[in-house]
Design a protein around this motif. Structure first.
Motif, PDB file in Angstrom:
ATOM      1  N   TRP A  62      -5.213   3.228  -5.014  1.00 15.67           N
ATOM      2  CA  TRP A  62      -5.279   4.126  -3.846  1.00 15.67           C
ATOM      3  C   TRP A  62      -4.330   3.647  -2.762  1.00 15.67           C
ATOM      4  O   TRP A  62      -3.612   4.419  -2.150  1.00 15.67           O
ATOM      5  CB  TRP A  62      -6.718   4.219  -3.354  1.00 15.67           C
ATOM      6  CG  TRP A  62      -6.919   4.431  -1.881  1.00 15.67           C
ATOM      7  CD1 TRP A  62      -7.478   3.544  -1.006  1.00 15.67           C
ATOM      8  CD2 TRP A  62      -6.579   5.593  -1.104  1.00 15.67           C
ATOM      9  NE1 TRP A  62      -7.505   4.071   0.258  1.00 15.67           N
ATOM     10  CE2 TRP A  62      -6.956   5.326   0.236  1.00 15.67           C
ATOM     11  CE3 TRP A  62      -5.986   6.809  -1.403  1.00 15.67           C
ATOM     12  CZ2 TRP A  62      -6.773   6.242   1.264  1.00 15.67           C
ATOM     13  CZ3 TRP A  62      -5.788   7.721  -0.364  1.00 15.67           C
ATOM     14  CH2 TRP A  62      -6.184   7.439   0.948  1.00 15.67           C
ATOM     15  N   ARG A  63      -4.277   2.357  -2.574  1.00 12.27           N
ATOM     16  CA  ARG A  63      -3.413   1.818  -1.526  1.00 12.27           C
ATOM     17  C   ARG A  63      -1.948   2.046  -1.823  1.00 12.27           C
ATOM     18  O   ARG A  63      -1.176   2.445  -0.937  1.00 12.27           O
ATOM     19  CB  ARG A  63      -3.653   0.312  -1.376  1.00 12.27           C
ATOM     20  CG  ARG A  63      -4.754   0.051  -0.406  1.00 12.27           C
ATOM     21  CD  ARG A  63      -4.473  -1.202   0.339  1.00 12.27           C
ATOM     22  NE  ARG A  63      -5.220  -2.294  -0.265  1.00 12.27           N
ATOM     23  CZ  ARG A  63      -5.707  -3.306   0.432  1.00 12.27           C
ATOM     24  NH1 ARG A  63      -5.506  -3.382   1.721  1.00 12.27           N
ATOM     25  NH2 ARG A  63      -6.371  -4.253  -0.157  1.00 12.27           N
ATOM     26  N   CYS A 109      -1.100   5.653  -1.486  1.00 22.13           N
ATOM     27  CA  CYS A 109      -1.103   5.981  -0.076  1.00 22.13           C
ATOM     28  C   CYS A 109       0.200   5.557   0.601  1.00 22.13           C
ATOM     29  O   CYS A 109       0.779   6.311   1.385  1.00 22.13           O
ATOM     30  CB  CYS A 109      -2.278   5.261   0.556  1.00 22.13           C
ATOM     31  SG  CYS A 109      -2.908   6.073   1.979  1.00 22.13           S
ATOM     32  N   HIS A 110       0.663   4.380   0.280  1.00 28.60           N
ATOM     33  CA  HIS A 110       1.918   3.928   0.863  1.00 28.60           C
ATOM     34  C   HIS A 110       3.068   4.836   0.433  1.00 28.60           C
ATOM     35  O   HIS A 110       3.903   5.219   1.256  1.00 28.60           O
ATOM     36  CB  HIS A 110       2.206   2.487   0.451  1.00 28.60           C
ATOM     37  CG  HIS A 110       1.557   1.481   1.347  1.00 28.60           C
ATOM     38  ND1 HIS A 110       0.251   1.077   1.205  1.00 28.60           N
ATOM     39  CD2 HIS A 110       2.036   0.800   2.419  1.00 28.60           C
ATOM     40  CE1 HIS A 110      -0.041   0.191   2.149  1.00 28.60           C
ATOM     41  NE2 HIS A 110       1.024   0.002   2.896  1.00 28.60           N
ATOM     42  N   GLN A 121       2.938   8.155   2.087  1.00 27.49           N
ATOM     43  CA  GLN A 121       3.162   8.086   3.517  1.00 27.49           C
ATOM     44  C   GLN A 121       4.595   7.742   3.895  1.00 27.49           C
ATOM     45  O   GLN A 121       5.167   8.331   4.804  1.00 27.49           O
ATOM     46  CB  GLN A 121       2.246   7.003   4.080  1.00 27.49           C
ATOM     47  CG  GLN A 121       2.303   6.908   5.549  1.00 27.49           C
ATOM     48  CD  GLN A 121       0.924   6.912   6.135  1.00 27.49           C
ATOM     49  OE1 GLN A 121       0.593   6.006   6.839  1.00 27.49           O
ATOM     50  NE2 GLN A 121       0.126   7.900   5.836  1.00 27.49           N
ATOM     51  N   PHE A 122       5.159   6.786   3.164  1.00 24.67           N
ATOM     52  CA  PHE A 122       6.479   6.287   3.554  1.00 24.67           C
ATOM     53  C   PHE A 122       7.584   6.749   2.637  1.00 24.67           C
ATOM     54  O   PHE A 122       8.742   6.404   2.849  1.00 24.67           O
ATOM     55  CB  PHE A 122       6.453   4.760   3.619  1.00 24.67           C
ATOM     56  CG  PHE A 122       5.395   4.217   4.542  1.00 24.67           C
ATOM     57  CD1 PHE A 122       5.445   4.504   5.904  1.00 24.67           C
ATOM     58  CD2 PHE A 122       4.346   3.455   4.055  1.00 24.67           C
ATOM     59  CE1 PHE A 122       4.462   4.019   6.762  1.00 24.67           C
ATOM     60  CE2 PHE A 122       3.358   2.972   4.909  1.00 24.67           C
ATOM     61  CZ  PHE A 122       3.415   3.261   6.264  1.00 24.67           C
ATOM     62  N   ALA A 155       4.356  -4.425   3.067  1.00 23.92           N
ATOM     63  CA  ALA A 155       3.641  -3.531   3.973  1.00 23.92           C
ATOM     64  C   ALA A 155       2.128  -3.710   3.869  1.00 23.92           C
ATOM     65  O   ALA A 155       1.426  -3.692   4.884  1.00 23.92           O
ATOM     66  CB  ALA A 155       4.009  -2.083   3.680  1.00 23.92           C
ATOM     67  N   ALA A 156       1.640  -3.907   2.666  1.00 21.83           N
ATOM     68  CA  ALA A 156       0.185  -3.964   2.482  1.00 21.83           C
ATOM     69  C   ALA A 156      -0.346  -5.386   2.506  1.00 21.83           C
ATOM     70  O   ALA A 156      -1.544  -5.596   2.394  1.00 21.83           O
ATOM     71  CB  ALA A 156      -0.195  -3.288   1.171  1.00 21.83           C
ATOM     72  N   THR A 215      -6.128  12.169   1.074  1.00 19.78           N
ATOM     73  CA  THR A 215      -5.950  11.926   2.507  1.00 19.78           C
ATOM     74  C   THR A 215      -6.745  12.920   3.346  1.00 19.78           C
ATOM     75  O   THR A 215      -7.221  12.573   4.428  1.00 19.78           O
ATOM     76  CB  THR A 215      -4.469  11.979   2.906  1.00 19.78           C
ATOM     77  OG1 THR A 215      -3.891  13.190   2.438  1.00 19.78           O
ATOM     78  CG2 THR A 215      -3.712  10.790   2.334  1.00 19.78           C
ATOM     79  N   ALA A 267     -10.017  11.474   3.336  1.00 22.17           N
ATOM     80  CA  ALA A 267      -9.984  10.233   4.112  1.00 22.17           C
ATOM     81  C   ALA A 267     -10.055  10.528   5.612  1.00 22.17           C
ATOM     82  O   ALA A 267     -10.744   9.835   6.357  1.00 22.17           O
ATOM     83  CB  ALA A 267      -8.725   9.439   3.790  1.00 22.17           C
ATOM     84  N   PHE A 280      -1.887  12.483   7.638  1.00 26.35           N
ATOM     85  CA  PHE A 280      -2.685  11.280   7.492  1.00 26.35           C
ATOM     86  C   PHE A 280      -1.864  10.060   7.897  1.00 26.35           C
ATOM     87  O   PHE A 280      -0.681   9.980   7.588  1.00 26.35           O
ATOM     88  CB  PHE A 280      -3.116  11.152   6.037  1.00 26.35           C
ATOM     89  CG  PHE A 280      -3.914   9.920   5.770  1.00 26.35           C
ATOM     90  CD1 PHE A 280      -5.212   9.798   6.249  1.00 26.35           C
ATOM     91  CD2 PHE A 280      -3.378   8.873   5.031  1.00 26.35           C
ATOM     92  CE1 PHE A 280      -5.956   8.672   6.000  1.00 26.35           C
ATOM     93  CE2 PHE A 280      -4.120   7.740   4.774  1.00 26.35           C
ATOM     94  CZ  PHE A 280      -5.406   7.632   5.264  1.00 26.35           C
ATOM     95  N   PHE A 314      -6.521   4.578   9.581  1.00 29.93           N
ATOM     96  CA  PHE A 314      -7.667   4.730   8.685  1.00 29.93           C
ATOM     97  C   PHE A 314      -8.522   3.469   8.761  1.00 29.93           C
ATOM     98  O   PHE A 314      -8.119   2.386   8.338  1.00 29.93           O
ATOM     99  CB  PHE A 314      -7.166   4.966   7.261  1.00 29.93           C
ATOM    100  CG  PHE A 314      -8.251   5.307   6.283  1.00 29.93           C
ATOM    101  CD1 PHE A 314      -9.221   6.251   6.582  1.00 29.93           C
ATOM    102  CD2 PHE A 314      -8.287   4.691   5.038  1.00 29.93           C
ATOM    103  CE1 PHE A 314     -10.214   6.572   5.665  1.00 29.93           C
ATOM    104  CE2 PHE A 314      -9.273   5.003   4.117  1.00 29.93           C
ATOM    105  CZ  PHE A 314     -10.241   5.949   4.441  1.00 29.93           C
ATOM    106  N   TYR A 348      -9.206   0.874   5.897  1.00 30.45           N
ATOM    107  CA  TYR A 348      -8.012   0.093   5.584  1.00 30.45           C
ATOM    108  C   TYR A 348      -7.791  -0.999   6.616  1.00 30.45           C
ATOM    109  O   TYR A 348      -7.569  -2.162   6.281  1.00 30.45           O
ATOM    110  CB  TYR A 348      -6.792   1.021   5.510  1.00 30.45           C
ATOM    111  CG  TYR A 348      -5.484   0.324   5.252  1.00 30.45           C
ATOM    112  CD1 TYR A 348      -5.190  -0.198   3.988  1.00 30.45           C
ATOM    113  CD2 TYR A 348      -4.532   0.181   6.259  1.00 30.45           C
ATOM    114  CE1 TYR A 348      -3.991  -0.840   3.743  1.00 30.45           C
ATOM    115  CE2 TYR A 348      -3.333  -0.456   6.025  1.00 30.45           C
ATOM    116  CZ  TYR A 348      -3.060  -0.961   4.771  1.00 30.45           C
ATOM    117  OH  TYR A 348      -1.865  -1.604   4.533  1.00 30.45           O
ATOM    118  N   GLN A 376      -7.802  -5.047   5.939  1.00 33.33           N
ATOM    119  CA  GLN A 376      -6.657  -5.895   6.226  1.00 33.33           C
ATOM    120  C   GLN A 376      -7.053  -7.036   7.156  1.00 33.33           C
ATOM    121  O   GLN A 376      -6.741  -8.197   6.912  1.00 33.33           O
ATOM    122  CB  GLN A 376      -5.542  -5.083   6.894  1.00 33.33           C
ATOM    123  CG  GLN A 376      -4.920  -4.032   6.012  1.00 33.33           C
ATOM    124  CD  GLN A 376      -4.070  -4.635   4.926  1.00 33.33           C
ATOM    125  OE1 GLN A 376      -4.548  -4.873   3.827  1.00 33.33           O
ATOM    126  NE2 GLN A 376      -2.821  -4.914   5.223  1.00 33.33           N
TER     127      GLN A 376
END
Lengths: 145, 145
Positions: free
Chosen positions: A42-43, A46-47, A50-51, A62-63, A111, A114, B6, B11, B14, B18
């Motif tokens: 999911w992460r 999501c990245h 998004q990016f 990033a994560a 999302t 979310a 999103f 979020f 998340y 982190q």
DNA sequence: GCGTATTAGTTGAAAATGTAACTAACAAGG
DNA sequence: CCTTGTTAGTTACATTTTCAACTAATACGC
């Protein structure tokens, strides 16, 4: 003058962990039940959603996540046909990762949920406390202790 | 009027995750290197040190942790001679768990470090933000979404 | 009492994660 | 070129976690 006794409920790492677990549990079921995805997947998804296209290395940075986790998540997403990999010709160690159309649909679906979910979690806090909370969390996550 | 896109960095689950990972990492090394303990073990030890004798079930409830995790952590702590188990005579399904003298020494050692560590983490935030943060976290951890 | 349902806690197999060693590609100095 | 070093990413293996089934003890309804 003896030092004040330790209080677990004042220990920030513990509080963060509890809050993270409680607030993550319900959403975890969403991506798990709907798409058989793990949190790492999911992460990554999501990245990328998004990016836009990025390499595994970018995601690691990033994560703040370990490269083996990312590597396995990418492999799983590729296998599910949510992600396409393309080796960069100027440096063939890198691969540019991006969502497939199916991946983008999943991203849009998750999302949306979310966002609603986030609103629900935030609703338990005073609006001002909520904004301050996120700021503080971003601050803490910025760099290692 | 389309919904706002999103934003992963807004979020809450998340962000919590982190921050929890970053703030937990360094302290993890402490109990791991000094006593070969896992996080679950540290948590159980901490509960016993803080609240006195209690059953595994009590810990499960207090820590919102799974019973197998607690069971294994208790077994490990017993093996390390940090915890003593005593079956309750009025209901022999339960066992009262408590720290041994060695366990209390470990508790004292780790909590002292934990307090200093907490202060260090908190130092990255404004004092007012810090207090508000903990309040918000306790609120979020209180009950499932 | 006696069968059934619950509850505390354990155990074993499967899944996930972390760690370290590895491969493949590039870079830099000679 | 060719050695040496570095970096992206994968793989193999050990550790940890999760899930489901289990045992043992008590509670409940009759």
């Amino acid at each position: 003058m003896k030092p004040k006794d330790f209080d677990l409920n004042e220990f920030l790492p513990y509080l963060l962990n509890q809050a993270a677990e409680v607030s993550g549990r319900a959403f975890q079921r969403v991506y798990k039940d709907r798409y058989g995805m793990l949190r790492t997947e999911w992460r990554v998804l999501c990245h990328l959603g998004q990016f836009g296209p990025m390499t595994a290395h970018d995601i690691v940075r990033a994560a703040q996540s370990h490269k083996t986790k990312v590597s396995r998540a990418v492999a799983a997403l590729e296998h599910k046909r949510f992600v396409v990999r393309e080796t960069l010709q100027r440096d063939r160690r890198y691969a540019s990762l991006q969502l497939s159309p199916a991946g983008r649909r999943v991203y849009a679906d998750l999302t949306a949920i979310a966002q609603a979910y986030d609103a629900k979690v935030m609703a338990r806090l005073e609006p001002s406390a909520a904004a301050a909370l996120k700021d503080a969390l971003r601050q803490l996550a910025r760099e290692p202790i």
